[in-house]
Scaffold this active site. Sequence first.
Site, PDB file in Angstrom:
ATOM      1  N   ASP A 108      -1.013  15.937  21.675  1.00  0.00           N
ATOM      2  CA  ASP A 108      -0.956  15.545  20.276  1.00  0.00           C
ATOM      3  C   ASP A 108       0.507  15.657  19.835  1.00  0.00           C
ATOM      4  OD1 ASP A 108      -1.694  14.959  17.635  1.00  0.00           O
ATOM      5  OD2 ASP A 108      -2.070  17.063  17.170  1.00  0.00           O
ATOM      6  N   ASP A 110       1.934  15.923  15.887  1.00  0.00           N
ATOM      7  CA  ASP A 110       2.142  16.825  14.753  1.00  0.00           C
ATOM      8  C   ASP A 110       1.445  18.165  14.978  1.00  0.00           C
ATOM      9  OD1 ASP A 110       3.466  15.148  12.417  1.00  0.00           O
ATOM     10  OD2 ASP A 110       2.004  13.846  13.392  1.00  0.00           O
ATOM     11  N   ASP A 313      -3.694  20.418  18.041  1.00  0.00           N
ATOM     12  CA  ASP A 313      -3.883  21.453  17.015  1.00  0.00           C
ATOM     13  C   ASP A 313      -4.882  21.074  15.937  1.00  0.00           C
ATOM     14  OD1 ASP A 313      -2.124  19.473  15.742  1.00  0.00           O
ATOM     15  OD2 ASP A 313      -1.935  20.982  14.156  1.00  0.00           O
TER      16      ASP A 313
END
Length: 367
Positions: A108, A110, A313
Amino acid sequence: MTKHGAVVVPEDAVVAVAAGRHFSFPPPRTAGAGDLCKKLAAQQIDLGAAVMGSWLDSMKASSPRHRLMAPAVDAEHDEWMEKHPSALGRFEAVAAAAKGKRIVVFLDYDGTLSPIVEDPDRAVMTDEMRDAVRGVAARFPTAIVSGRCLDKVFSFVRLEELYYAGSHGMDIQGPTAASTHHGPTTTPKGEEESVLCQPAREFLPMIGEAYAALAAKVEAIPGAKVENNKFCLSVHFRCVDERRWGAVAEQVRAVLRDYPRLRLTQGRKVLEIRPTIKWDKGEALRFLLSALGFSSGDGANDGDDAFPIYIGDDRTDEDAFRVLRARGQGAGILVSRFPKDTCASFSLRDPSEVKDFLRKLVTCAAA
């Protein structure tokens, strides 16, 4: 000589089970973890007026004001860490499970490669992180899987040797630069073809209309921002006074009444508007594994030698973690300092630990 994509580990490394009352690896395909994954999969915001209060509760729950705590004495944190131990602390268990297999890395952006910031346009990655990702991509097929549009995430990462899956996997593109260990996919006739997947192309005009309507609606709410990610829209409320979150929710609901083929999901202080198709980061992971010549993880040919590692996250990354549990092979790693429901097997605290983990992968592969 070390084979590209393989990891060398000590012969006496722990292969399947690390110490801890709750932790088992590889993760079980079903059992209790399956119930949790089903619960997370079912989490979707209802736009009906009767559930407006629960919608706001959901927004707050996804964006908690975490209290400062000492992990060593916090019972909840300790129990969570037993179930989802540090991928750095248990690195040998991960490496041993991957021994003799081809690692494929999914990241991922961000909150994983860059810190979460108030202005999404300033979520830049450090040069050190870029070097770490470059090192991993030189040894393993590596993909960035992000909710951002493909062009935006590429402008942040700026590495041509990677696969990119933007718009939550609805816009996939293969490497534009040659790689030392993996190249273009081939057709059954042996002809080279570029990796490209855009399952929501027909929704582009609709998404453009919804973007214009949303931007006009939330313009009067200080701090609110609508981001056009090509195949999906992101309504950021990180900089909005919590007392105005209800106004953001109401404006989004008002626009989506006119677009029944768009649905709403939720991330960290962001509302995501997506097409109503069965496609997410988990499906992107399946597609890329298949494009690379491995099993897609649908249960038909799961005995291949791929070992996917997915690091993310956000709640949207749970779709990929569920795919790894269904495969019964691979490692899902959640980036979080605090306990949260997840289908991931391991955890890392922040992007700095992600960088350390990636560097450790490179060192292990070079041994």
